[in-house]
Write a protein that holds these residues in place. Sequence first.
Motif, short mmCIF file in Angstrom:
data_model
loop_
_atom_site.label_atom_id
_atom_site.label_comp_id
_atom_site.label_asym_id
_atom_site.label_seq_id
_atom_site.Cartn_x
_atom_site.Cartn_y
_atom_site.Cartn_z
N PHE A 121 55.20 38.78 27.10
CA PHE A 121 55.86 38.96 26.03
C PHE A 121 55.28 38.20 24.76
O PHE A 121 54.52 36.96 25.06
N SER A 122 55.56 38.66 23.69
CA SER A 122 54.98 37.76 22.56
C SER A 122 55.98 36.82 21.93
O SER A 122 57.32 36.94 22.01
N LEU A 123 55.43 35.52 21.79
CA LEU A 123 56.14 34.30 21.18
C LEU A 123 55.65 34.05 20.07
O LEU A 123 54.50 33.39 20.38
N ASP A 124 55.94 34.12 18.94
CA ASP A 124 55.35 33.62 17.73
C ASP A 124 55.93 32.64 16.78
O ASP A 124 55.84 32.27 15.72
N GLY A 125 56.94 32.04 17.57
CA GLY A 125 57.39 30.80 16.97
C GLY A 125 58.49 30.20 18.24
O GLY A 125 58.82 30.70 19.02
N PRO A 157 55.06 37.38 37.43
CA PRO A 157 54.11 36.40 36.62
C PRO A 157 54.47 36.65 34.91
O PRO A 157 54.37 37.98 34.82
N VAL A 158 54.48 35.59 34.21
CA VAL A 158 54.92 35.83 32.75
C VAL A 158 53.45 35.50 32.06
O VAL A 158 52.93 34.42 32.32
N GLN A 159 53.25 36.21 31.19
CA GLN A 159 52.06 35.93 30.11
C GLN A 159 52.74 35.80 28.69
O GLN A 159 53.63 36.62 28.37
N VAL A 160 52.43 34.81 28.07
CA VAL A 160 52.85 34.82 26.75
C VAL A 160 51.64 34.95 25.74
O VAL A 160 50.68 34.27 25.88
N ASN A 161 52.02 35.91 24.49
CA ASN A 161 50.97 36.13 23.63
C ASN A 161 51.47 35.62 22.45
O ASN A 161 52.60 35.81 22.01
N THR A 162 50.59 34.88 21.54
CA THR A 162 51.07 34.21 20.45
C THR A 162 50.08 34.88 19.15
O THR A 162 48.60 34.43 19.78
N THR A 163 50.36 35.27 18.21
CA THR A 163 49.42 35.50 16.95
C THR A 163 49.41 34.30 16.05
O THR A 163 50.43 34.08 15.52
N VAL A 164 48.07 33.65 15.92
CA VAL A 164 48.01 32.59 14.84
C VAL A 164 48.16 32.88 13.53
O VAL A 164 47.09 33.75 13.33
N SER A 165 48.94 32.59 12.67
CA SER A 165 48.89 32.86 11.12
C SER A 165 49.15 31.82 10.39
O SER A 165 49.74 30.72 10.86
N HIS A 166 49.47 31.78 9.15
CA HIS A 166 50.00 30.75 8.18
C HIS A 166 51.42 30.78 8.53
O HIS A 166 51.82 29.48 8.22
N TYR A 167 52.09 31.83 9.00
CA TYR A 167 53.56 31.71 9.19
C TYR A 167 53.79 30.55 10.43
O TYR A 167 54.92 30.14 10.32
N ALA A 174 54.68 23.01 19.18
CA ALA A 174 56.00 23.38 19.70
C ALA A 174 55.92 24.76 20.66
O ALA A 174 56.73 24.86 21.56
N ILE A 175 55.21 25.59 20.27
CA ILE A 175 55.02 26.88 20.87
C ILE A 175 54.40 26.78 22.47
O ILE A 175 54.81 27.22 23.24
N ALA A 176 53.54 25.69 22.01
CA ALA A 176 52.66 25.59 23.37
C ALA A 176 53.86 24.79 24.54
O ALA A 176 53.72 24.94 25.65
N ASP A 177 54.68 23.98 24.05
CA ASP A 177 55.51 23.39 24.95
C ASP A 177 56.65 24.31 25.47
O ASP A 177 57.12 24.30 26.52
N LYS A 178 57.10 25.29 24.42
CA LYS A 178 57.87 26.33 24.96
C LYS A 178 57.28 27.28 25.89
O LYS A 178 58.10 27.73 26.99
N VAL A 179 56.00 27.57 25.90
CA VAL A 179 55.22 28.43 26.86
C VAL A 179 55.37 27.70 28.27
O VAL A 179 55.52 28.41 29.30
N LYS A 180 55.38 26.39 28.20
CA LYS A 180 55.46 25.56 29.53
C LYS A 180 56.94 25.70 30.13
O LYS A 180 57.04 25.88 31.14
N GLU A 181 57.80 25.68 29.45
CA GLU A 181 59.17 25.86 29.65
C GLU A 181 59.43 26.87 29.99
O GLU A 181 60.09 27.32 30.99
#
Length: 379
Positions: A121-125, A157-167, A174-181
Amino acid sequence: MKPLIKERDYNENPFIVIWEVTRACALKCLHCRAEAQVGADPGQLSFEEGKQLIDEIAKMDNPLFVFTGGDPLMRPDLFELARYAIEERGLAVSMTPSATPKVTREAVRKAKEVGLSRWAFSLDGSCAEIHDHFRGTKGSYDLTMRGIEYLKELQIPVQVNTTVSHYNLHDLEAIADKVKEMGAVLWSVFFLVPTGRGMVKDIITPEQHEEVMKWLCHIQQKMPYGVKATEAPHFRRVLLQEKQRLGEQAAAIGTKRPDFLGRAPKGVNDGDGFVFISHIGDVYPSGFLPVVCGNVRERPLTDIYRSSPVMTALRDKALLKGKCGVCEFKALCGGSRARAYAVTGDYLESDPYCAYVPKALAAESKMFFEQNSPLGSDL
């Protein structure tokens, strides 16, 4: 399932193959590589053509295989294709569906039933406000969280994809902590390539790239999940430099978490251990490098990957130009060929978002300054 970690010759077989099974998607993501559309392209590969493609992929020493899109769940025969790949051809299959109402408990149950290795799943925030803005659709964050609960319940098993941008640069911790959660096994951090809907104005600076990568080196030591960088081959250089800088303190840096799918034993880059097939069968070095190397309706994938002039050039680091061409880390890194192409129009040019100055260039600059300074080498 045994991890797929054996060495392979990337001139012959890729480590990972990604198939864009459809362009159809209900989301309107700001950075969408595919520029996804509401409905399926009538020219997309048929079920039978998909099976033939899977046969070709299996011949390439059974690489990791990912269904992407668009939204793979928009394809009605998705699970039949997955079943064929897994049961008939022995491939390890993952997929990256969009967080839409199609992510139901029943869809996740079907994925479990056919033996899907991983769902990404993608998580960008870290919150709905940031994520939904990035995804262009209100409610996407809540649907992602609901989908994660289904995956946990059915033990996929879950993989999380995050695209880094100015947004979301300010939100990465906070996203890193959310990925752990979320209980993810892997956090795949994408560094934006300005292709599709991705814009140059959204890319973080070269210096920010460097700082984020250094931070990732250390975050992976304290988190229970693995960390990988996508379209950021210079992450391998940063890992090595951080180990050298910290000496004995760096024992855990770069240590890979257990991952039953396996991690590439050597670096993967566009066209070098990586190949992408579009919904209509066009073959690319990656989804972010839109240079067509052939079409699976006309030539076997094995032939395209192994002998396409574009692919073979991308695997020859001696052909790299500019800063990348003289860099002492070019065999380890090689720079993002996709980002070089997106910004300069030449996939062999330097990665314009790498801040590192190779030793050869630094020495050359020092010599020039000394020769042209009135104080000479006394400086």
